[in-house]
Design a protein around this motif. Structure first.
Motif: not given
Length: 245
Positions: A20, A51, A57, A69, A245
């Motif tokens: 990430s 994320e 999403r 997450y 995370g």
């Protein structure tokens, strides 16, 4: 399809490095990988972990996926500030802690996928890591991402507007589904067939496992040359998994 999401049967997949651009532990693992294990860095797949925003999403849910997450506590955040400073100092690295203001992580991570389409993924990560951890810049700022274009030999709009590209959004969703399938719950995360390694301090174990299998059966580790890797440099094992995370 990019290396980050190339398909085929999972048994034959190249070992993977989930990273990430947000995570300080991913940054440290990236530095260890390129500084200590350059041949492994060239052999593994680099897969972004990010994320998702509201649109991603929604697309992920429509594809039957979910993002693993959980936001960290204030106590964990304060610990990470101390821990990363120690680990960076032990590596002789200086860094500037960035401040994220309303970040949209698709901006840098889909920018990475855009660069990876041209075979410039690792170079993009190098520029993003420098911008975030050395210069303290906001890599969710599209103008910052556009600034990488010249050094990469790519178009500014292609990089800066990657989050607006429907095909890159779809590729990002495929990456998020891979994250779920591989059981990735934090970064850095390394996967070699069924074996999983979480944390910057597990990188030497990941490399050693690949070296051992390559020595025993050079044809049995897709993407990894039979040429021996450089000698491993032991990292500090401070008892912390090193996963953000």
């Amino acid at each position: 399809m990019s290396a980050a999401v190339r398909g085929g049967r999972r048994r034959g997949r190249v070992p993977r490095f989930y990273f990430s651009l947000r995570s300080p532990y991913s940054w440290l693992a990236y530095r260890d990988l390129i500084d200590r294990y350059p041949r492994t860095a060239e052999a593994v797949e680099w897969v972004p972990f990010f994320e998702p925003d509201e649109l991603s999403r929604k697309l992920l849910a429509e594809a039957g996926g979910a993002f693993p997450y959980t936001p960290m506590s204030a106590e964990k955040h304060r610990y990470i500030l101390q821990d990363v400073r120690r680990l960076a100092a032990g590596r002789g690295l200086e860094f500037t802690w960035p401040v994220d203001r309303e970040p949209v992580w698709e901006v840098p991570h889909l920018g990475y996928l855009a660069a990876a389409r041209h075979g410039r993924g690792p170079e993009f990560v190098a520029l993003a890591a420098r911008a975030r951890w050395e210069l303290g810049l906001d890599i969710c700022d599209r103008t910052v991402i556009a600034g990488f274009a010249g050094e990469l030999g790519l178009g500014q709009e292609e990089l800066a507007c990657a989050a607006d590209d429907s095909s890159l959004r779809a590729e990002g969703v495929r990456v998020l589904l891979e994250i779920q399938r591989d059981g990735v719950f934090g970064v850095p995360f390394f996967v070699d067939h069924y074996d999983k390694y979480w944390g910057v301090d597990r990188l030497p174990d990941f490399v050693a496992a690949i070296e051992e299998r390559t020595a025993a059966d050079p044809a049995g580790v897709p993407g990894v040359s039979g040429t021996p890797l450089p000698p491993s440099v032991s990292s500090v094992d401070d008892g912390h998994a090193g996963g953000c995370g």
